[in-house]
Design a protein around this motif. Structure first.
Motif, short mmCIF file in Angstrom:
data_model
loop_
_atom_site.label_atom_id
_atom_site.label_comp_id
_atom_site.label_asym_id
_atom_site.label_seq_id
_atom_site.Cartn_x
_atom_site.Cartn_y
_atom_site.Cartn_z
N SER A 78 -0.97 2.65 -4.46
CA SER A 78 -0.73 1.22 -4.18
C SER A 78 -0.75 0.41 -5.46
O SER A 78 -1.09 0.89 -6.55
N HIS A 124 -4.53 10.13 -2.23
CA HIS A 124 -4.01 9.60 -3.50
C HIS A 124 -3.56 8.15 -3.28
O HIS A 124 -2.69 7.88 -2.44
N ASN A 125 -4.17 7.23 -4.03
CA ASN A 125 -3.84 5.79 -3.91
C ASN A 125 -2.73 5.44 -4.89
O ASN A 125 -2.95 5.29 -6.09
N LEU A 149 -12.82 3.40 1.51
CA LEU A 149 -12.09 4.62 1.82
C LEU A 149 -13.03 5.62 2.51
O LEU A 149 -14.16 5.84 2.06
N ILE A 172 0.13 5.40 -0.16
CA ILE A 172 -0.92 6.41 -0.16
C ILE A 172 -0.32 7.78 0.17
O ILE A 172 0.72 7.89 0.82
N GLU A 175 -6.99 -4.48 0.40
CA GLU A 175 -6.67 -4.28 -1.00
C GLU A 175 -7.63 -5.09 -1.87
O GLU A 175 -8.02 -6.20 -1.53
N PHE A 197 -9.25 3.03 5.38
CA PHE A 197 -9.60 2.23 4.19
C PHE A 197 -9.50 0.76 4.56
O PHE A 197 -8.87 0.37 5.55
N LEU A 235 -8.24 0.05 -3.30
CA LEU A 235 -8.52 -0.09 -1.87
C LEU A 235 -10.01 0.05 -1.64
O LEU A 235 -10.68 0.87 -2.28
N ARG A 263 0.83 -1.20 0.00
CA ARG A 263 0.00 0.00 0.00
C ARG A 263 0.88 1.26 0.00
O ARG A 263 1.84 1.36 0.78
#
Length: 751
Positions: free
Chosen positions: A570, A567-568, A577, A545, A660, A657, A574, A543
């Protein structure tokens, strides 16, 4: 014996004739106890019968008596009787063409196994050349024992077996036939025959004759107690799993004795015979010279055994002969020695003549012994193995459920199963207590199997783990007693595995398995390997972020705009959130919006809760995709006169969050079997069109590089489609199941 009167055929009804009166006065008596020799020297002889060869050498007609039996039996391969039928006939025949025979008595002995109610059988009369038969049945005694052993694994020199392995290669089969004469006499015309099914291949160097679809051993004579062993080796085709007929073995024989052991004790009969006493007076009155005369008026040979003559009024006989042993030929006569009798009056006599038509006796039997045909069964099975998932995360402890299914697809019962199972090195040593074995819905007891764990994988050579050497499971099922896995039934083995700390170096792992199984303890052993071993991948996803918050002064006094950002970065999306913030107690939210750099404006639910410093506001956004940026912009309004610094609202109150998101369902996957390698001998030679100066093949002008890239991409897509297609089929029953389903609706197995 009762008196017997001889009467001429044409005057039989004239009771007052002179001949009839003379016969009545002499009282001729028929006696059946004439001593003769036995018919067969190998059976217990009767003192009242002669051998047929001796009887045949005497001219004249005889009274023929025959015991004839036919045996038909079906035996088990071990020689025990399944069915036996013995049909017999007592046959009496008058061999004379012109004279009758009457008062025929047949005395038998050893009739315990027959349905004769009495040892004596009588026939009142037989016309010239007439034949009569008295049928009977018997059971129990045997003449010939036939056994057969078929061994499909003769190299072990142990207990025989009747199973074969499903294979394209013919397999050796040894057949041993044992035959033994258990009768009290010699057997003749002994012949053993065995049918050969189409699946059998006979050797070229055979020592027996072949007649159409059968092989024949012509044995001939077998003496009392003699036994023979016949051996046959062949190859059997097992291209299918159906039961294979092994062929029928049979034996025929003939014998000069009955199967039931019944035999003649004596046989007697009468015909046209006449006896009288001739009394001739001496020159001196009162003295008489007397002798007994017997005349045979028929075409039969008559056997005399004794004669007794008495003078009426006296007890003592004047003539008593008990062992004459005299054969009177047809139309012949017998005269006794002369006896002197003193009597002033003409003497009167009574006489008893013991005689019979000479019997010609014989006993015979034939038999057909057949063995129940044995079926050869074929060993075959399907082995499958699956993990309940195909991917685990690196450096994260993961648990996997392993399931092995072993289905008997042959026609032979499976009683011993030996499994060798690879456990990749990412897993800890499996706990034996967690292994469960079941058959037909019932779990087997611990006494029925044995499990050993060995260090190091035993089968896989390519897709192995760099973390550890792994383990091998050796499972033997059917230790305390035969397993009894019937055709069509399945054995299921389940056990849990745990990967405590898998490294990302495990790109691809395979967990193959193989099994050895057999029907008999010392029978052929079949080996099967799983065609598609389960595969497992360790995915390294982390992850990543970015979060932030900024407060801007608004266009009105006491108004502020607040921006929240998530801002993801990963490797995957996810779930769940939610962004959180705290609004100071003197402020209120006037408006808010949620915007994504991928989807634009997004709907989000907002919740408010009281907090120590104000009101906590939560925006539940839901799933955020990989590399997606989400911003929440909201406006607050407070008292313009109040002292409020922008820096006091800069604190970020967090984002939460969930897990995954795996875009592909984590379902079982298998490594497909590799196609057969091309024989290099038959591979056509590739001749390049052009070579550059360095000896490298130049690109052909006709080949479009874009097309090459398109082809490679299509191939990858095809592989992915094939993989998805494989993933929606149940590994046990091959029924289609929906992606993500946990239970097969057809067979009920957990997926």
């Amino acid at each position: 014996m009762a008196p017997f009167s001889w009467i001429q055929e044409e005057e039989r009804e004239e009771e007052n004739s002179e001949v009839a009166q003379a016969i009545d006065s002499f009282g001729i008596v028929k006696e059946s106890e004439q001593p003769q020799l036995a018919t067969d020297s190998q059976s217990r002889p009767s003192p009242f019968l002669r051998q047929s060869t001796e009887v045949d050498s005497i001219p004249g007609d005889k009274l023929h008596a025959t015991l004839s039996e036919t045996e038909k039996a079906v035996l088990n391969p071990d020689g025990s009787v399944r069915k036996q039928f013995i049909d017999g006939e007592l046959i009496l025949r008058n061999s004379s063409k012109k004279h009758r025979a009457w008062d025929i008595d047949v005395h038998l002995e050893s009739i315990e196994s027959t349905d004769f109610s009495d040892k004596l059988s009588s026939v009142k009369e037989l016309d010239p050349t007439e034949e009569t038969a008295i049928p009977y049945t018997a059971s129990g005694p045997r003449m010939l024992i036939l056994k057969e052993n078929i061994d499909t694994e003769a190299t072990r020199a142990e207990e025989t077996s009747l199973s074969l392995v499903h294979s394209d290669t013919p397999q050796d089969v040894d057949i041993e036939i044992q035959i033994e004469n258990v009768s009290p006499v010699a057997l003749y015309d002994v012949e053993v025959k065995r049918t050969i099914p189409e699946s059998f291949i006979l050797p070229d160097d055979r020592v027996y004759s072949v007649e159409e679809d059968s092989i024949v051993w012509d044995i001939g004579r077998m003496n009392v107690g003699e036994s023979k062993t016949l051996k046959l080796s062949a190859k059997v085709l097992t291209e299918s799993v159906g039961k294979i007929k092994s062929g029928v073995t049979s034996a025929t024989y003939s014998a000069e004795a009955t199967v039931s052991r019944a035999r003649f004790e004596r046989v007697s009969g009468s015909g046209r015979q006449f006896s009288y006493v001739n009394a001739k007076e001496d020159d001196r009155p009162g003295v008489w010279h007397c002798k007994c005369v017997f005349e045979n008026k028929s075409s039969f040979v008559v056997a005399l055994s004794g004669a007794t003559v008495k003078l009426i009024g006296r007890e003592e006989p004047i003539l008593d002969v008990s062992d004459i042993r005299q054969d009177v030929p047809p139309e012949g006569r017998w005269d006794s020695m002369s006896k002197r009798v003193e009597s002033d009056d003409q003497p009167s006599f009574t006489q008893e003549i013991r005689f019979s038509i000479l019997p010609r006796v014989s006993v015979e039997s034939t038999g057909l012994i057949e063995l129940k045909e044995q079926n050869l069964t074929v060993l075959d099975a399907v082995l499958q193995k699956r993990y309940d998932k195909s991917r685990i995360k690196s450096y994260v402890s993961s648990k996997i459920e392993s399931t092995i299914t072993f289905e008997n697809t042959g026609t032979s019962e499976i009683n011993v199963v030996r499994i060798l199972d690879d456990i990749p090195g990412i897993f800890e040593t499996p706990s034996l207590d967690g292994i469960a074995i079941e058959m037909e819905g019932s779990e087997l007891s611990d006494q029925q199997y044995r499990i050993d764990v060995v260090n190091g994988i035993q089968i896989e050579e390519k897709h192995i783990s760099p973390d550890n050497e792994g383990h091998g499971l050796r499972i033997t099922v059917g230790t305390s007693a035969p397993l009894g896995l019937q055709p069509g039934k399945t054995l299921i083995i389940r056990y849990p595995l745990e990967a405590p700390d898998p490294s990302p170096k495990n790109k691809m792992l395979a967990a193959p398995i193989k099994v050895d199984f057999s029907c008999e303890r010392f029978g052929p052993v079949a080996t099967r390997s799983v065609e598609r071993p389960p595969r497992l991948r360790v995915v390294h996803k982390r992850r990543n972020i970015s979060t932030g918050k900024e407060v801007f002064p608004g266009g009105k006094p006491g108004q502020y705009e607040i921006l929240l950002m998530f801002h993801n970065n990963s490797d995957s999306a996810l779930d769940d959130l939610a962004l959180h913030d705290v609004v100071p107690g003197t402020f209120t939210i006037e408006e808010s919006s949620v915007r994504s750099d991928i989807d634009g404006n997004r709907d989000a639910s907002t919740t408010k809760e009281s907090a120590r410093d104000g009101t906590q506001v939560t925006w539940a956004i839901g799933r955020i995709q990989m590399d997606e940026r989400v911003e929440v912009l909201y406006t607050i309004q407070g008292d313009p006169e109040a002292e409020y610094k922008v820096s006091d609202a800069q604190d970020f109150h967090g984002a939460t969050f969930g897990d995954e998101v795996d875009d592909e369902p984590n379902i079982p996957e298998w490594i497909e079997a590799e196609p057969p390698t091309t024989d290099p001998v038959n591979t056509p030679e590739v001749i390049p069109d052009e070579l550059d100066s360095d000896g490298v093949i130049e690109d052909s002008e006709d080949v479009d590089q874009d097309e090459i890239g398109t082809t490679e991409q299509s191939t990858e897509n095809d592989v992915e489609e094939d993989l998805v297609q494989e993933n929606i089929s149940c590994p046990v029953c091959s029924a289609e199941v929906g992606i993500g389903s946990s239970v097969c609706q057809v067979c009920g197995i957990s997926l």
